[in-house]
Design a protein around this motif. Structure first.
Motif, PDB file in Angstrom:
ATOM      1  N   GLU A 121      71.893  62.530  62.890  1.00  0.00           N
ATOM      2  CA  GLU A 121      71.993  62.577  61.442  1.00  0.00           C
ATOM      3  C   GLU A 121      73.384  63.015  60.995  1.00  0.00           C
ATOM      4  OE1 GLU A 121      69.076  64.635  58.294  1.00  0.00           O
ATOM      5  OE2 GLU A 121      68.169  63.910  60.149  1.00  0.00           O
ATOM      6  N   SER A 122      73.877  64.075  61.667  1.00  0.00           N
ATOM      7  CA  SER A 122      75.178  64.573  61.222  1.00  0.00           C
ATOM      8  C   SER A 122      76.276  63.567  61.507  1.00  0.00           C
ATOM      9  CB  SER A 122      75.488  65.924  61.863  1.00  0.00           C
ATOM     10  OG  SER A 122      75.249  65.872  63.241  1.00  0.00           O
ATOM     11  N   ALA A 123      76.163  62.845  62.609  1.00  0.00           N
ATOM     12  CA  ALA A 123      77.170  61.816  62.896  1.00  0.00           C
ATOM     13  C   ALA A 123      77.063  60.681  61.882  1.00  0.00           C
ATOM     14  CB  ALA A 123      76.982  61.289  64.309  1.00  0.00           C
ATOM     15  N   LEU A 124      75.842  60.329  61.539  1.00  0.00           N
ATOM     16  CA  LEU A 124      75.610  59.208  60.633  1.00  0.00           C
ATOM     17  C   LEU A 124      76.164  59.485  59.246  1.00  0.00           C
ATOM     18  CD1 LEU A 124      74.170  56.498  60.848  1.00  0.00           C
ATOM     19  CD2 LEU A 124      72.150  57.583  59.894  1.00  0.00           C
ATOM     20  N   HIS A 125      76.123  60.760  58.856  1.00  0.00           N
ATOM     21  CA  HIS A 125      76.557  61.101  57.507  1.00  0.00           C
ATOM     22  C   HIS A 125      78.031  61.399  57.432  1.00  0.00           C
ATOM     23  CE1 HIS A 125      72.178  62.305  56.410  1.00  0.00           C
ATOM     24  NE2 HIS A 125      72.348  61.010  56.598  1.00  0.00           N
ATOM     25  N   TYR A 126      78.754  61.137  58.514  1.00  0.00           N
ATOM     26  CA  TYR A 126      80.164  61.518  58.483  1.00  0.00           C
ATOM     27  C   TYR A 126      81.030  60.393  57.949  1.00  0.00           C
ATOM     28  CZ  TYR A 126      84.331  64.086  59.632  1.00  0.00           C
ATOM     29  OH  TYR A 126      85.508  64.774  59.530  1.00  0.00           O
ATOM     30  N   GLU A 127      81.134  60.352  56.647  1.00  0.00           N
ATOM     31  CA  GLU A 127      82.061  59.494  55.929  1.00  0.00           C
ATOM     32  C   GLU A 127      82.361  58.166  56.611  1.00  0.00           C
ATOM     33  OE1 GLU A 127      85.500  61.962  55.395  1.00  0.00           O
ATOM     34  OE2 GLU A 127      84.216  63.671  54.910  1.00  0.00           O
ATOM     35  N   SER A 128      83.654  57.876  56.700  1.00  0.00           N
ATOM     36  CA  SER A 128      84.067  56.532  57.091  1.00  0.00           C
ATOM     37  C   SER A 128      83.881  56.270  58.576  1.00  0.00           C
ATOM     38  CB  SER A 128      85.541  56.344  56.735  1.00  0.00           C
ATOM     39  OG  SER A 128      86.262  57.437  57.253  1.00  0.00           O
ATOM     40  N   LEU A 129      83.952  57.345  59.362  1.00  0.00           N
ATOM     41  CA  LEU A 129      83.951  57.135  60.803  1.00  0.00           C
ATOM     42  C   LEU A 129      82.543  56.969  61.371  1.00  0.00           C
ATOM     43  CD1 LEU A 129      86.619  59.768  61.771  1.00  0.00           C
ATOM     44  CD2 LEU A 129      86.867  57.301  61.941  1.00  0.00           C
ATOM     45  N   ALA A 130      81.563  57.053  60.501  1.00  0.00           N
ATOM     46  CA  ALA A 130      80.175  57.115  60.956  1.00  0.00           C
ATOM     47  C   ALA A 130      79.864  56.129  62.070  1.00  0.00           C
ATOM     48  CB  ALA A 130      79.238  56.903  59.785  1.00  0.00           C
ATOM     49  N   ILE A 131      80.315  54.895  61.919  1.00  0.00           N
ATOM     50  CA  ILE A 131      79.880  53.861  62.862  1.00  0.00           C
ATOM     51  C   ILE A 131      80.418  54.131  64.266  1.00  0.00           C
ATOM     52  CG2 ILE A 131      81.752  52.303  62.178  1.00  0.00           C
ATOM     53  CD1 ILE A 131      78.256  51.108  62.998  1.00  0.00           C
ATOM     54  N   PHE A 132      81.708  54.557  64.328  1.00  0.00           N
ATOM     55  CA  PHE A 132      82.288  54.837  65.654  1.00  0.00           C
ATOM     56  C   PHE A 132      81.626  56.064  66.275  1.00  0.00           C
ATOM     57  CE2 PHE A 132      85.726  52.770  63.295  1.00  0.00           C
ATOM     58  CZ  PHE A 132      85.905  51.675  64.113  1.00  0.00           C
ATOM     59  N   LEU A 133      81.481  57.084  65.453  1.00  0.00           N
ATOM     60  CA  LEU A 133      80.876  58.303  65.962  1.00  0.00           C
ATOM     61  C   LEU A 133      79.477  58.020  66.459  1.00  0.00           C
ATOM     62  CD1 LEU A 133      82.025  60.893  63.295  1.00  0.00           C
ATOM     63  CD2 LEU A 133      83.140  60.176  65.393  1.00  0.00           C
ATOM     64  N   MET A 134      78.790  57.213  65.712  1.00  0.00           N
ATOM     65  CA  MET A 134      77.411  56.868  66.041  1.00  0.00           C
ATOM     66  C   MET A 134      77.350  56.199  67.417  1.00  0.00           C
ATOM     67  SD  MET A 134      75.174  57.884  64.173  1.00  0.00           S
ATOM     68  CE  MET A 134      73.735  57.947  65.172  1.00  0.00           C
ATOM     69  N   ILE A 135      78.229  55.202  67.597  1.00  0.00           N
ATOM     70  CA  ILE A 135      78.225  54.493  68.886  1.00  0.00           C
ATOM     71  C   ILE A 135      78.496  55.467  70.013  1.00  0.00           C
ATOM     72  CG2 ILE A 135      79.462  52.764  70.264  1.00  0.00           C
ATOM     73  CD1 ILE A 135      79.928  51.260  67.595  1.00  0.00           C
ATOM     74  N   GLY A 136      79.484  56.323  69.788  1.00  0.00           N
ATOM     75  CA  GLY A 136      79.846  57.287  70.822  1.00  0.00           C
ATOM     76  C   GLY A 136      78.682  58.185  71.171  1.00  0.00           C
ATOM     77  N   ILE A 137      78.071  58.744  70.173  1.00  0.00           N
ATOM     78  CA  ILE A 137      77.049  59.745  70.449  1.00  0.00           C
ATOM     79  C   ILE A 137      75.803  59.091  71.050  1.00  0.00           C
ATOM     80  CG2 ILE A 137      75.989  59.765  68.135  1.00  0.00           C
ATOM     81  CD1 ILE A 137      76.678  62.958  69.909  1.00  0.00           C
ATOM     82  N   VAL A 138      75.479  57.871  70.583  1.00  0.00           N
ATOM     83  CA  VAL A 138      74.288  57.215  71.142  1.00  0.00           C
ATOM     84  C   VAL A 138      74.524  56.866  72.606  1.00  0.00           C
ATOM     85  CG1 VAL A 138      72.861  55.148  71.037  1.00  0.00           C
ATOM     86  CG2 VAL A 138      73.424  56.358  68.940  1.00  0.00           C
ATOM     87  N   LEU A 139      75.728  56.339  72.891  1.00  0.00           N
ATOM     88  CA  LEU A 139      76.034  56.014  74.289  1.00  0.00           C
ATOM     89  C   LEU A 139      75.952  57.257  75.170  1.00  0.00           C
ATOM     90  CD1 LEU A 139      79.013  53.496  74.191  1.00  0.00           C
ATOM     91  CD2 LEU A 139      76.749  53.151  75.161  1.00  0.00           C
ATOM     92  N   THR A 140      76.537  58.344  74.660  1.00  0.00           N
ATOM     93  CA  THR A 140      76.503  59.592  75.415  1.00  0.00           C
ATOM     94  C   THR A 140      75.076  59.998  75.707  1.00  0.00           C
ATOM     95  OG1 THR A 140      78.474  60.254  74.254  1.00  0.00           O
ATOM     96  CG2 THR A 140      77.280  61.970  75.420  1.00  0.00           C
ATOM     97  N   LYS A 141      74.267  59.936  74.658  1.00  0.00           N
ATOM     98  CA  LYS A 141      72.880  60.374  74.807  1.00  0.00           C
ATOM     99  C   LYS A 141      72.143  59.498  75.813  1.00  0.00           C
ATOM    100  CE  LYS A 141      72.283  63.919  72.052  1.00  0.00           C
ATOM    101  NZ  LYS A 141      71.777  65.206  72.512  1.00  0.00           N
TER     102      LYS A 141
END
Lengths: 138, 782, 117
Positions: B394-414
């Motif tokens: 959720e916190s990654a998803l709500h992070y402004e413009s970078l959301a999509i990159f952060l999301m990919i990173g965190i999901v891959l990590t998980k």
């Protein structure tokens, strides 16, 4: 070492004279040039002179104990003179203590004089130890 | 509170004396120490929940503003409970794991002092105190990693860990000094109030760098991560305690602690996101190339630490919440997995995941613990891991413009972490039991109890998150400088995009688990890239550094005395000469100089003649005699210029020196013309320049005004205070008596040294050896 | 006279260093002694030299009434002289000892720190 009879005879008389002189230098140090360092050096020169003239063993017999024993003795006197104010009057280490009335010749006697006597003994001991040791093994 | 912190240290000192009682069956008693502390800290839960912050201050070095300042707020409390709670389980586990070990008491001593240091670290409010405890954790970690000190690999890992975290500690110190310079305080609570000023300062960038340097090294962030897998050489309880649950989180703790002080700026946030993000992905991917259970867990720990740094970097309230939850999640499941690994290692004597399967049939409770931990790590409901993962997404998803990159990173990590968790927690327990492990026995309760308890807590907190919500989570978020009143933890967040991502994660991860089997081939594959790993680069750098410094040292310090002297003098000549050429004014006031009389001229001439005769004569005896002349001339100079004491002393010493030389001279070798003409000219030039520089320096100083304050003080008080009229003597025996006391001690030491050197004989053996050697050399020369 | 003394200090330093750069052990010690004398003289000079006024309080007075030489550098040098004697004798004995052990006067042959090299 070959020595002349004159030096031999003279050194026998010179030794006490030089020793008295060294003590004189030591005691007057607080008021006039002199003090423990010079006094100790003069005393050791007196003994060394004696040893040159009469041989080391004679001098050693005269000294009774090895000059090395002067080191702890002198250090102890100096240290205790510094410690005296702490032990006796609860003053800081090395506070000068003084007799109220001046004593003849010496002037007022204080802990500093005993400190200087300690220096005298140590310097004397150091010099004699070094020179004796070296001349023995040389 | 100070007592609580010191308990660990006191206990380890106590163990030095009575250690042997703790080696046998009584070793379980050691775990009472962390248990007691845990109970002690639980009493603070209520006040901290109510928003209280407990401060304790003990003066240490008040003149520098360094106090033993402690502060217990939500963040500290969470860590304290983790340290003592997991500490208790690890202590208990150890008593069985290392049963009968020769140095069990030592191990407990290290563990206890580590616990004390770690408590001090998380409770410290003063940055110097923080630094001291920070370094203490590094040191105790060093001892624990190197516990198997007969193993060279163990020792090397310990050194690496100490090196990396120790450098980090220095960064922390530098940061503390810098911040102190700006704020005038070492107290973190006071820094909080000056946050604006600190952020606006021109050195803000440096401060951030220093704090990052400390945090990244301690929390094993890329590129400093490599010490952590090495640290797995330590016995498993240590890996559990230090290198997954507590110590490595110190870096994250530091970042969280300083978020309200330094955070909020772009450089702070983006650096943390980048470093944390890269670390989490990099090491999560690494896990699939490992076959050693501890190796897998080490990399997944680094990855988890990366997630925490990443979340701290996001800087939003949601992210702080996610971080707070994830700290608990990770501590619970990772500690469990480590303990389980320890059990497997202890019972089957292998940690090779390829060879492990079906252990469920032998050690069911361990299997349950492992599987529960794996589920929590994967974020599958109803574990707390699920709550943590949802919040993170959720916190990654709500992070402004970078959301999509952060999301990919965190999901891959998980996804990769899920895979790692499954491999470590599930794979050893399912499937068919290999023949080699058929005789494996069930471990004792003390071993399987702790992991099972931790794993069950993971489920309990997942089902009922309100247990920890107000007691632990909210105060942490508050401590990080965000408003925590709106927070509400729940297992079910509704069917939304986050939930879909969760499903994807679980699906892909599980598929990976079934498709990729850990194998030697994969491990070898990654090994080929070792040459560009930071560890390797550092080692190469070390090697080059050592050889360069060896070369450098051998060049300058080649064992020839005159070489050393030449270099020192040359350096001095160049340095002082350079300044002189630029600065010297050469203004001598001839009127202020004293007059020259014929006595002085004569003495000076004798002196110069004596000096040069000493230098250039070929006879040793003549040199010594000339030496005596030099001394006597100096003695005369003292007489001329009002120094009777000096003159007397110089005279006596000069006499004695000459006697001394004469006594030994004939036992010493004759002069040899050892140097050639060229060398002598070279040395002559160097010496001449040096002499000129000293002369110039002396004249230069003479042209400056002089202060005789000290001398005047002694002179004025000599008779009044010390009853002496010879000021020089009074200084020696009274004013500076202590110095003289030391001096005569030094003289005594010299005399004893001379006595020892001359009187003590070499042992026969040594003598023969030297004789042989010189004989050999002579033969060689021929 | 100060200039002359400064020159003397320079000569003592220069020759001291020159002697220390020789390979003979005796010369090394002589160099150290020269250097020590130079240092003493330098301190003495920099404390400013005063003629005919030793730092001894005259006669019956309790404080100085006239100019006097600075006692501080003198006290410093006095200790330095005595200490340097200790140093010299130790160095001499060390040299003698080294000579009996390794049978060489050449400092260049004494550069090995342990027996293997």
């Amino acid at each position: 070492m070959r020595t002349t009879i004159i030096l031999k005879t003279a050194s026998n008389y010179l030794l006490p004279v030089l020793l008295v002189f060294s003590i004189f230098i030591l005691l007057r140090g607080h008021y006039l040039p002199g003090g423990g360092f010079v006094g100790g050096l003069i005393a050791s020169i007196a003994f060394i002179l004696h040893s040159f003239a009469n041989g080391l063993n004679k001098t050693k017999e005269l000294l009774i104990m090895h000059p090395g024993f002067l080191l702890p003795l002198g250090l102890a006197i100096s240290f205790l003179s510094g410690l005296a104010p702490v032990a006796l009057f609860d003053l800081p280490f090395m506070t000068g203590l003084w007799s109220h009335d001046p004593i003849a010749i010496l002037g007022s006697v204080g802990s500093a004089l005993f400190f200087d006597i300690g220096v005298y003994l140590v310097v004397n001991g150091v010099t004699l130890t070094i020179i004796f040791t070296i001349s023995e093994s040389a | 509170m100070l007592t609580a912190i010191l308990t660990g240290f006191l206990f380890s000192i106590f163990l030095v004396f009575v250690g042997r009682f703790f080696k046998g069956k009584l070793s379980i008693l050691a775990s009472l120490v962390p248990l007691g502390l845990f109970i002690y800290f639980t009493q603070f839960i209520a006040p901290v929940t109510n928003g209280e912050v407990i401060m304790r201050n003990f003066e240490w070095i008040p003149s520098f503003g360094v106090d033993l300042g402690f502060k217990l707020d939500g963040l500290s409390l969470l860590f304290s409970l983790m340290i003592t709670g997991i500490g208790f389980l690890v202590f208990a586990y150890t008593s069985s794991y290392l049963k009968g070990h020769e140095y069990l008491d030592r191990f407990y001593g290290y563990l206890a002092s580590f616990m004390g240091a770690m408590l001090g670290l998380v409770l410290a409010d003063n940055m110097i105190t923080l630094f001291v405890f920070w370094e203490l954790t590094s040191i105790s970690s060093f001892f624990l990693i190197g516990f198997n000190n007969t193993n060279p690999a163990s020792r090397k890992s310990a050194m690496t860990a100490l090196g990396i975290t120790g450098i980090g500690g220095l960064f922390l110190l530098a940061g503390a000094l810098l911040i102190n310079n700006i704020t005038g305080t070492y107290s973190i609570s006071e820094m909080l109030t000056m946050s604006e000023a600190i952020r606006g300062n021109e050195f803000y960038f440096l401060m951030v760098i220093f704090i990052f340097g400390a945090a990244f090294t301690k929390s094993a962030q890329f590129p400093f991560h490599f010490w952590l897998p090495g640290a797995m050489k330590a016995p498993t309880p240590v890996s559990t305690y230090l290198h997954s649950a507590t110590m490595v989180k110190a870096g994250v703790y530091l970042l969280m602690r300083f978020t309200p002080v330094l955070g909020g700026e772009n450089i702070w946030n983006y650096t943390l996101i980048a470093v944390g993000g890269f670390t989490m992905l990099y090491s999560a991917v690494h896990t699939i190339f490992r076959t050693d259970l501890k190796g897998i867990l080490a990399y997944s720990t680094i990855s988890a630490l990366g997630i925490l740094v990443f979340l701290t970097g996001l800087g939003t309230k949601e992210a702080f919440l996610a971080a707070a939850v994830f700290i608990i999640v990770h501590a619970l499941y990772k500690a469990t997995l480590f303990l389980v690994t320890g059990i497997i290692d202890h019972q089957t004597h292998t940690r090779d995941v390829k060879r492990l399967a079906g252990l469920n049939k032998i050690m069911l409770p361990v299997g349950i613990a492992g599987i529960l931990a794996a589920i929590s790590s994967a974020g599958i409901p109803p574990t707390i891991g699920f709550v943590g993962k949802e919040l993170t997404y959720e916190s990654a998803l709500h992070y402004e413009s970078l959301a999509i990159f952060l999301m990919i990173g965190i999901v891959l990590t998980k996804i990769f972490l899920l895979y790692a968790g499954f491999v470590a927690g599930i794979k050893p327990f399912v499937g068919k039991l290999p023949e080699e492990h058929e005789n494996v026995k069930m471990p004792g309760f003390l071993m399987w109890g702790p992991p099972l308890l931790l794993a069950s807590l993971g489920v309990l907190f997942g089902v009922a998150p309100f247990i920890i919500e107000s007691a632990l989570i909210k105060p942490v978020v508050t401590a990080m400088g965000a408003d925590a009143s709106e927070i509400h933890l729940a297992l079910w967040h509704g069917f939304n995009i986050v939930f879909i991502l969760s499903l994807i994660t679980i699906g892909v991860g599980t598929a990976m688990y079934f498709m990729i089997k850990p194998s030697k081939k994969l491990e070898n594959g990654i090994a080929r890239l070792d040459f560009i790993s930071p560890e390797n680069i550092l080692e190469q750098f070390n090697k080059i550094f050592v050889s360069v410094s060896n070369f450098w040292t051998n060049f300058f310090q080649n064992g020839y005395l005159r070489n050393y002297i030449s270099i020192i003098i040359l350096f001095l000549v160049v340095l002082v000469g350079y300044i002189m050429i630029n600065e010297t004014r050469f203004t001598i006031d001839y009127n202020s100089l004293s007059k020259i009389t014929v006595y002085e001229i004569t003495t000076t001439l004798i002196l110069i003649a004596g000096i040069f005769y000493t230098v250039f004569t070929d006879s040793r005896l003549a040199a010594v005699a000339a030496m005596g002349v030099v001394g006597l001339s100096i003695c005369l100079i003292f007489v001329f210029y009002s120094a009777p004491d000096l003159a007397m002393t110089q005279f006596s010493i000069d006499t004695l020196t000459v006697i001394l030389f004469v006594l030994v001279l004939y036992k010493l070798p004759k002069y040899l013309k050892l140097s050639d003409y060229k060398t002598r000219v070279r040395d002559g030039i160097l010496s001449t320049i040096f002499g000129l520089i000293v002369t110039t320096l002396a004249l230069e100083v003479l042209s400056e005004p002089v202060s005789k304050e000290v001398g005047e003080f002694y002179a004025a008080n000599s008779y009044i205070e010390a009853h002496g009229k010879n000021v020089v003597n009074v200084i020696l025996v009274d004013f500076r008596g202590a110095d003289t006391l030391i001096e005569i001690s030094v003289l005594s030491i010299a005399a004893v040294g001379v006595f020892g050197l001359m009187k003590l004989r070499l042992k026969m053996k040594d003598r023969r050896r030297y004789a042989d050697r010189s004989l050999n050399e002579e033969n060689l020369k021929k | 006279m100060e200039i002359l003394l400064a020159l003397m200090v320079g000569i003592l330093y220069g020759t001291g260093i020159y002697m220390m750069l020789r390979r003979s052990m005796v010369k090394l010690i002589l160099g150290i002694i020269l250097l020590g004398n130079g240092a003493n003289l330098l301190i003495f000079l920099l404390g400013r030299i005063t003629k005919g006024a030793p730092p001894i309080i005259p006669g019956d007075s309790k404080v100085f009434t006239e100019a006097f030489a600075d006692p501080v550098p003198q006290a410093l040098i006095l200790t330095a002289i005595v200490i340097s004697f200790g140093l010299q004798s130790f160095a001499i004995v060390l040299v003698k000892r080294a000579h009996t052990v390794v049978r060489t006067d050449d400092l260049d042959e004494m550069n090995a720190t342990d027996e293997d090299s």
